[in-house]
Design a protein around this motif. Structure first.
Motif, PDB file in Angstrom:
ATOM      1  N   ARG A 252       0.835  -1.212   0.000  1.00 17.13           N
ATOM      2  CA  ARG A 252       0.000   0.000   0.000  1.00 17.13           C
ATOM      3  C   ARG A 252       0.866   1.256   0.000  1.00 17.13           C
ATOM      4  O   ARG A 252       0.521   2.259  -0.632  1.00 17.13           O
ATOM      5  CB  ARG A 252      -0.930  -0.014   1.212  1.00 17.13           C
ATOM      6  N   GLU A 253       1.985   1.187   0.702  1.00 17.25           N
ATOM      7  CA  GLU A 253       2.886   2.344   0.714  1.00 17.25           C
ATOM      8  C   GLU A 253       3.472   2.599  -0.676  1.00 17.25           C
ATOM      9  O   GLU A 253       3.583   3.751  -1.116  1.00 17.25           O
ATOM     10  CB  GLU A 253       4.000   2.137   1.739  1.00 17.25           C
ATOM     11  N   HIS A 254       3.849   1.528  -1.367  1.00 12.50           N
ATOM     12  CA  HIS A 254       4.365   1.701  -2.732  1.00 12.50           C
ATOM     13  C   HIS A 254       3.271   2.235  -3.664  1.00 12.50           C
ATOM     14  O   HIS A 254       3.535   3.074  -4.526  1.00 12.50           O
ATOM     15  CB  HIS A 254       4.883   0.366  -3.271  1.00 12.50           C
ATOM     16  N   ALA A 255       2.046   1.737  -3.491  1.00 15.89           N
ATOM     17  CA  ALA A 255       0.952   2.148  -4.370  1.00 15.89           C
ATOM     18  C   ALA A 255       0.631   3.632  -4.186  1.00 15.89           C
ATOM     19  O   ALA A 255       0.514   4.375  -5.175  1.00 15.89           O
ATOM     20  CB  ALA A 255      -0.290   1.297  -4.092  1.00 15.89           C
ATOM     21  N   VAL A 256       0.483   4.066  -2.949  1.00 22.68           N
ATOM     22  CA  VAL A 256       0.172   5.482  -2.726  1.00 22.68           C
ATOM     23  C   VAL A 256       1.358   6.349  -3.145  1.00 22.68           C
ATOM     24  O   VAL A 256       1.186   7.466  -3.653  1.00 22.68           O
ATOM     25  CB  VAL A 256      -0.222   5.747  -1.255  1.00 22.68           C
ATOM     26  N   GLY A 257       2.573   5.813  -2.987  1.00 21.29           N
ATOM     27  CA  GLY A 257       3.752   6.550  -3.425  1.00 21.29           C
ATOM     28  C   GLY A 257       3.764   6.754  -4.929  1.00 21.29           C
ATOM     29  O   GLY A 257       4.110   7.836  -5.421  1.00 21.29           O
ATOM     30  N   ALA A 258       3.359   5.726  -5.678  1.00 23.02           N
ATOM     31  CA  ALA A 258       3.318   5.830  -7.142  1.00 23.02           C
ATOM     32  C   ALA A 258       2.311   6.891  -7.587  1.00 23.02           C
ATOM     33  O   ALA A 258       2.599   7.726  -8.455  1.00 23.02           O
ATOM     34  CB  ALA A 258       2.970   4.475  -7.753  1.00 23.02           C
ATOM     35  N   LEU A 259       1.118   6.849  -6.993  1.00 22.92           N
ATOM     36  CA  LEU A 259       0.078   7.817  -7.362  1.00 22.92           C
ATOM     37  C   LEU A 259       0.480   9.237  -6.971  1.00 22.92           C
ATOM     38  O   LEU A 259       0.195  10.198  -7.698  1.00 22.92           O
ATOM     39  CB  LEU A 259      -1.242   7.436  -6.688  1.00 22.92           C
TER      40      LEU A 259
END
Length: 383
Positions: A252-259
């Motif tokens: 989830r941290e990587h996903a929100v970081g990408a967005l």
């Protein structure tokens, strides 16, 4: 290797006298004796024994470090693929959780034959070669050598056309390699995002595979080509949003970081594609239940996603609740906005409960003015 094993290694053995010569040896010394033999059948038996001994034993991996060079030589020999496969599996086990062995295997020249195995018609050998690169790429020392060997395009090709297990291993190897700055541009040149998104759609969003896919995407969207590729791929942004909602804590941290990287790079261009995939509920949940970095990133992204990046007026403070209310008012679709409103109300409630528990734990006396009750909460929960 100790002096005893040195003597054994220097004494050529034949299949006829091997049993008597090695019957009194420990399993480790017996395996070393066989793998150094001039007899190909004994070398094969030694490789298989090393694989067995190192499968679960860290101690054996250290004791059998001297087998690295002869095993790598087996990879180079013009011998049946079954010999190559056994040697590769033995090396793979030697490298697991052993940094020194990982480095020694690359220094011994294993990458060249491993790369050639990607061209083999033997599916198992290609899979083992992919798994070997995954394990070896976990070493920071090895990363530039692996990319210099030409492995990255081959891993992306496995990601496109390999078996399911090989795809999992390939994306994890690419994720490992991406942490070396010089490798990111090489990975990007292979146009990997369509294949990463395809794998991300298929796998369980809370899995390690989804976590590594998201980490790769986060690294690649730092480049304009990566952002364009993700938004051009059907369901690309949605797949990242789904990890944000249902992934592991790290995923989830990587996903929100990408967005967040996308929105920070060009808010006008990427705000709508991100909002359109229903990201708000997941972001709201992250602001309360995510890891500290995830919470900060989610709050920052929410501020970027609202209609205006600036506070609308002094009567509406720049609180998270007001920011989300502003976003909700701009959203299309009753179902999505309704879900977001419900999540906001729940978020406010959880936030208030956490504040109360924190105050109670510190044994402070709370007055009504000590507990901030956002004006937006009642408005949202009543709609």
């Amino acid at each position: 290797m100790d002096s005893a094993s040195d003597n054994l290694a220097s004494s050529p053995s034949s299949s006829s006298d091997a049993p008597s010569a090695s019957s009194s040896l420990s399993p480790v010394h017996r395996a070393l004796h066989f793998v150094h033999s001039q007899d190909s059948a004994l070398r094969l038996e030694g490789a298989r024994e090393i694989r067995r001994l190192t499968k679960t034993s860290q101690r054996c991996r250290r004791q059998l470090a001297a087998a690295v060079n002869p095993l790598v030589q087996m990879l180079r020999d013009h011998s049946p693929e079954s010999h190559h496969e056994s040697a590769l599996l033995a090396l793979l086990n030697l490298a697991v959780k052993d940094e020194k062995n990982k480095i020694s295997i690359v220094e011994a020249g294993a990458l060249e034959p491993i790369i050639t195995f990607f061209q083999s018609q033997n599916l198992s050998l290609r899979e083992h070669a992919t798994a070997a690169l995954l394990t070896l790429s976990a070493s920071t020392v090895n990363k530039p050598f692996i990319s210099a060997s030409g492995a990255i395009p081959l891993l992306v090709e496995i990601l496109r056309h390999g078996s399911q297990q090989a795809k999992f291993d390939a994306v994890m190897a690419l994720s490992n390699l991406s942490t070396h700055p010089d490798n990111l541009s090489i990975i990007l040149e292979t146009n990997p995002i369509p294949s990463i998104v395809s794998l991300l759609k298929f796998c369980k969003k809370s899995s390690k595979t989804a976590e590594k896919c998201s980490a790769l995407i986060e690294s690649l969207v730092a480049f304009d080509e990566g952002r364009v590729a993700l938004t051009s791929e059907e369901g690309g942004v949605l797949a990242v949003v789904e990890v944000l909602e249902n992934g592991s804590l790290q995923g989830r941290e990587h996903a929100v970081g990408a967005l967040l990287i996308m929105c920070q790079s060009d808010r006008r261009k990427y705000r709508e594609p991100i909002l359109r995939e229903g990201v708000i509920p997941g972001l709201l949940e992250l602001t309360v239940q995510g890891m500290p970095k995830s919470q900060t990133k989610a709050q920052t992204l929410l501020r970027l996603l609202r209609d205006s990046p600036y506070p609308r007026s002094e009567l509406q403070p720049d609180t998270l609740e007001n920011i989300v209310c502003n976003i909700i008012s701009q959203m299309d679709g009753d179902e999505q906005s309704g879900k977001a409103k419900k999540m906001l109300a729940e978020m406010v409630q959880v936030s208030m409960e956490q504040s109360l528990r924190h105050l109670q734990q510190r044994a402070l006396v709370c007055t009504p003015t000590d507990i901030p009750i956002p004006s937006c909460a009642s408005e949202v929960s009543s709609k």
